[in-house]
Enzyme design. Structure first.
Site, PDB file in Angstrom:
ATOM      1  N   LYS A 128       6.923 -15.339  19.750  1.00  8.54           N
ATOM      2  CA  LYS A 128       6.476 -15.185  18.440  1.00  8.54           C
ATOM      3  C   LYS A 128       6.699 -16.396  17.868  1.00  8.54           C
ATOM      4  CE  LYS A 128       6.147 -11.951  14.401  1.00  8.54           C
ATOM      5  NZ  LYS A 128       6.351 -13.135  13.337  1.00  8.54           N
ATOM      6  N   ARG A 149      -4.227 -18.040   6.407  1.00  9.96           N
ATOM      7  CA  ARG A 149      -4.254 -16.528   6.394  1.00  9.96           C
ATOM      8  C   ARG A 149      -4.519 -15.816   5.066  1.00  9.96           C
ATOM      9  NH1 ARG A 149       0.409 -12.368   6.652  1.00  9.96           N
ATOM     10  NH2 ARG A 149      -0.882 -10.333   7.051  1.00  9.96           N
ATOM     11  N   CYS A 420      20.496   0.537 -19.086  1.00 12.12           N
ATOM     12  CA  CYS A 420      19.656  -0.289 -18.745  1.00 12.12           C
ATOM     13  C   CYS A 420      20.082  -1.619 -19.296  1.00 12.12           C
ATOM     14  CB  CYS A 420      18.248  -0.291 -19.235  1.00 12.12           C
ATOM     15  SG  CYS A 420      16.907  -1.373 -18.686  1.00 12.12           S
ATOM     16  N   CYS A 445      16.119   3.405 -15.555  1.00  9.59           N
ATOM     17  CA  CYS A 445      16.285   3.408 -17.022  1.00  9.59           C
ATOM     18  C   CYS A 445      15.233   4.328 -17.583  1.00  9.59           C
ATOM     19  CB  CYS A 445      15.881   1.799 -17.422  1.00  9.59           C
ATOM     20  SG  CYS A 445      15.317   1.779 -18.753  1.00  9.59           S
TER      21      CYS A 445
HETATM   22  S1  IVH Z   1      -0.841 -11.541  17.418  1.00  9.58           S
HETATM   23  C1  IVH Z   1      -3.335  -8.647  14.822  1.00  9.58           C
HETATM   24  N1  IVH Z   1       0.840 -13.405  18.553  1.00  9.58           N
HETATM   25  O1  IVH Z   1       2.922 -13.410  13.489  1.00  9.58           O
HETATM   26  C2  IVH Z   1      -2.353  -9.500  14.875  1.00  9.58           C
HETATM   27  N2  IVH Z   1       0.851 -13.337  16.030  1.00  9.58           N
HETATM   28  O2  IVH Z   1       4.158 -11.195  11.832  1.00  9.58           O
HETATM   29  C3  IVH Z   1      -2.520 -10.774  15.792  1.00  9.58           C
HETATM   30  N3  IVH Z   1       2.596 -14.942  15.067  1.00  9.58           N
HETATM   31  O3  IVH Z   1       0.401 -13.362  11.423  1.00  9.58           O
HETATM   32  C4  IVH Z   1      -1.255 -11.591  15.782  1.00  9.58           C
HETATM   33  N4  IVH Z   1       3.432 -15.676  17.219  1.00  9.58           N
HETATM   34  O4  IVH Z   1       1.218 -15.304  12.270  1.00  9.58           O
HETATM   35  C5  IVH Z   1       0.468 -12.995  17.463  1.00  9.58           C
HETATM   36  N5  IVH Z   1       2.025 -14.807  19.858  1.00  9.58           N
HETATM   37  C6  IVH Z   1       1.485 -14.412  18.407  1.00  9.58           C
HETATM   38  C7  IVH Z   1       2.280 -14.771  17.304  1.00  9.58           C
HETATM   39  C8  IVH Z   1       1.905 -14.227  16.153  1.00  9.58           C
HETATM   40  C9  IVH Z   1       3.427 -15.700  15.817  1.00  9.58           C
HETATM   41  C10 IVH Z   1       2.573 -14.624  13.730  1.00  9.58           C
HETATM   42  C11 IVH Z   1       0.977 -14.419  13.147  1.00  9.58           C
HETATM   43  C12 IVH Z   1       1.190 -13.116  12.441  1.00  9.58           C
HETATM   44  C13 IVH Z   1       2.717 -12.768  12.299  1.00  9.58           C
HETATM   45  C14 IVH Z   1       2.855 -11.462  12.105  1.00  9.58           C
END
Ligand code: IVH
Length: 703
Positions: A128, A149, A420, A445
């Site tokens: 990731k 995004r 509060c 509060c």
């Molecule tokens: S798949 C439908 N693959 O993580 C979602 N995301 O926390 C498809 N990201 O917004 C995303 N590495 O920016 C995917 N190998 C990877 C990724 C990845 C980083 C990010 C991406 C997403 C975020 C979600």
């Protein structure tokens, strides 16, 4: 002009006024440069201003201003970018944190698909990447558009900048790509390049970026693509959005094709047969984390077969077919200087630990959440303690424990306030637990609409990204405008321009003709608003984006919804039953919604707001499907699909899925073993379908 005093010779008063002057001067030059494309001073002179600002802030850290130029790294106002609406929303991922969660994820996918344990089901596992996601559109193989995004539905047009990224092909290589193809992936900066970039920042007297992700974001969002081009941005392709034709059968194959078409793809992606293998890959990648050369914050698992991904679909804003396995949180030790009480939108008094700033995993942390009075007691945390804190992803940092509880001269236990902290000092009361009837841990509060702190939170929420999304009207401006009674409730935002002859906002510090004009344009653009955003903006308890979408696509028109909520105050009546019968609305939520409209203050606020705005009707999703807008109930045992898949599929086609049968039900889909619901449907003359008949109706063949 008189020579400037050396920074080392300034006293605190002089430093404060010098910082104010520099903030104004730099902001003015930023506007000349970015908005008017007409810099009035040389780059070197501009850099000198920033360097002086940084040097004074380093000597007098307590004088750093909220509007300091050092807080605006890259200082490019986002207003400069065009907006792009994503044809296919850009979603985020659910998270899992341990092995058990991974097993549960796999089990959940299997259950949803009714996939027996012995039948093979492949998942992919890949790093990731900790950057920012970007969608790049190709038409006939040529790069035509790129967008960030944003909020998932609308992003910023960064086409010119993305064109400068070295591993993004301007024209696709190879062949057989779909005519329209939006490749998605992550823009990031490699670690080594980040270090070099930060050295250059510091040498130029500019503040260092906190981490590669911030640096990538700052670099991609440069209005001048020539600057972006000089930044070491890179891109990994791992997903896609809009496509004119299917181009692969599996996730793995799709990503390999991206590689053949000229993109960089991650070479740590693996296919796994089960949860055990996925966890193995996770640990393998975790071991290599430090030597990968780029930041990652976990491993993403995805169902490999694309036909199964399609069946699995989405829940709210993340796919059911993927999840992110996050690395454990990063920890650090620091001093807790003070416990502050913050007041939330719903009046909850939340203790916040004010920390001596410390870097945790590349991010400077100076606040941590303490949740509530019980948590403070449990940790026995006191002002002046040395504490262990941790941070996982974007979650607010937490205090894990006190490290020196036995030290001499330790402060007194924290006494949770019973009032509060707002100027009214209204008594704070404990929430009553709905189930047990006993006092809960949350203190609120009791001032409600009178409490100025709550009102400010409401306004902040109203203008926030998910709600009205008014650019140029952030927390800082809301707080000032509220303090001066310029904006006291949402309707006031929309009368601001008309009142400006008297207010003369452009004459205020920090504002100018252009920024005021931009603000009014941003407000005007929101005078017509979607039903869903309006619902989110009202800040009704428990109503977030998912519920707002459900309500808007169920009632379609604001007027119809509003009338129904007023009738629903009769809890025995039809309107209340209809609300509560929506799949996804429970009793607590239904009560919160109805109560909101029963409150005269809210009614007045909504009425005044509606005099200013126009609410667009919602469209049911997939309005051309044969079941769009129909209310359907499932009962008995389903054989082709799991209950979850059947419900999700119906909702995706625009049907309203309800839990019980009423005169408003259009279809009851009944499997073997159906009982009371079937009886009731028959008595009411509701159309009853077998699962196969339902499948035929929605145009799916049953195999
Ligand atoms: S798949 C439908 N693959 O993580 C979602 N995301 O926390 C498809 N990201 O917004 C995303 N590495 O920016 C995917 N190998 C990877 C990724 C990845 C980083 C990010 C991406 C997403 C975020 C979600």
């Amino acid at each position: 002009m008189a020579a400037l005093k050396e920074v080392s010779a300034l006293n605190a008063d002089e430093a404060a006024s010098e910082l104010q002057r520099l903030a104004r001067e730099i902001a003015k030059n930023d506007r000349q440069y970015y908005e008017k494309d007409a810099p009035k001073i040389s780059d070197a002179a501009y850099d000198e201003l920033r360097a002086r600002n940084a040097a004074i802030e380093a000597r007098f850290p307590e004088l750093v201003r909220a509007d300091s130029p050092s807080k605006r790294v890259g200082a490019k106002p986002a207003e400069g970018f065009g907006k792009i609406t994503h044809k296919v929303p850009m979603l985020s991922l659910d998270n899992v944190f341990n092995d058990e969660d991974v097993h549960e994820f796999v089990a959940r996918v299997r259950r949803f698909l009714r996939w027996p344990d012995e039948k093979p089901l492949i998942f992919t596992a890949e790093p990731k990447i900790d950057g920012l996601s970007c969608g790049i559109l190709y038409k006939n193989g040529k790069l035509v558009q790129a967008a960030t995004r944003g909020d998932g539905r609308t992003g910023e047009d960064v086409t010119a900048n993305v064109r400068t990224i070295f591993d993004v092909p301007k024209a696709l290589l190879g062949e057989s790509w779909p005519e329209v193809l939006e490749v998605r992936g992550e823009v990031y900066i490699p670690d080594a390049a980040f270090d070099v970039m930060n050295e250059a920042q510091l040498a130029a007297g500019k503040p260092a970026y906190a981490n590669p992700r911030n640096a990538a974001a700052g670099s991609l969002r440069q209005l001048d693509p020539a600057i972006s081009a000089k930044r070491p941005l890179r891109f990994f392709a791992y997903a896609w959005g809009e496509v004119s034709a299917a181009f692969a059968k599996t996730q793995y194959e799709a990503v390999q094709k991206f590689g053949a078409w000229g993109f960089s793809i991650n070479d740590h992606m693996r296919r796994c047969a089960d949860a055990e293998e996925m966890i193995e890959v996770y640990h393998q990648i975790e071991r290599e984390r430090a030597t990968l050369g780029y930041d990652i914050d976990g491993v993403v698992y995805k169902v490999d077969r694309l036909d199964l991904q399609e069946r699995l679909g989405f829940v709210s804003r993340s796919p059911r077919w993927a999840t992110a396995h996050k690395f454990p949180p990063q920890q650090a030790i620091t001093m807790l200087e003070k416990i502050d009480i913050q007041v939330g939108r719903t009046g909850a008094l939340t203790p916040v630990a004010k920390l001596k700033p410390v870097t945790v995993g590349g991010v400077v942390v100076s606040n941590a959440s303490l949740h509530n009075a019980d948590e403070i007691k449990r940790l026995d945390v006191r002002e002046g303690d040395s504490v262990l804190i941790q941070r996982a992803g974007d979650v607010i940092p937490q205090v894990v424990k006190v490290l020196d509880p036995d030290r001499e001269g330790r402060g007194e236990p924290f006494i949770f306030p019973d009032h509060c902290p707002c100027p009214l000092s209204t008594p704070a009361v404990h929430d009553i637990d709905e189930k047990t009837g006993e006092a809960g841990v949350i203190t609120r509060c009791s001032g409600e609409f009178a409490c100025p702190f709550q009102r400010v939170r409401h306004l902040e929420h109203f203008v926030s990204r998910q709600a009205f999304d008014i650019e140029g009207l952030g927390k800082k401006q809301i707080s000032i405008f509220f303090g001066e009674k310029i904006i006291l409730e949402p309707a006031d935002i929309f009368t601001l321009a008309a009142r400006n002859e008297r207010l003369k906002l452009e004459e205020r510090e920090g504002w100018g003709e252009t920024s005021v004009a931009n603000l009014f344009a941003a407000i005007e653009a929101r005078r017509t608003i979607s039903f869903e955003r309006l619902l989110i903006g009202l800040g009704i308890r428990h109503v977030g984006q998912t519920t707002a979408r459900l309500l808007s696509t169920s009632y379609l028109r604001w007027q119809a919804f509003h009338a129904a909520m007023l009738s629903a105050q009769d809890r025995q009546g039809e309107a209340y039953a209809q609300l509560q019968n929506l799949d996804g609305i429970g009793e607590i939520m239904a009560d919160a919604i109805v109560q909101y409209f029963a409150e005269p203050h809210n009614e007045g606020l909504v009425e005044r707001l509606l005099e200013q705005i126009r609410v667009k009707d919602a469209t049911p999703p997939q309005s051309n499907s044969p079941v769009a807008g129909k209310t359907v109930v499932f009962t008995g045992k389903l054989e082709v699909m799991s209950r979850d898949e059947a419900k999700a599929g119906a909702a995706a086609l625009g049907a309203k899925v309800a839990g019980s049968v009423s005169a408003k039900t259009d279809y009851l889909v009944a499997g073997p073993g159906a009982g009371s619901k079937l009886k009731k449907a028959t008595a009411l003359g509701v159309k009853v379908l077998s699962e196969q008949e339902w499948q035929a109706l929605i145009g799916k063949s049953t195999i």
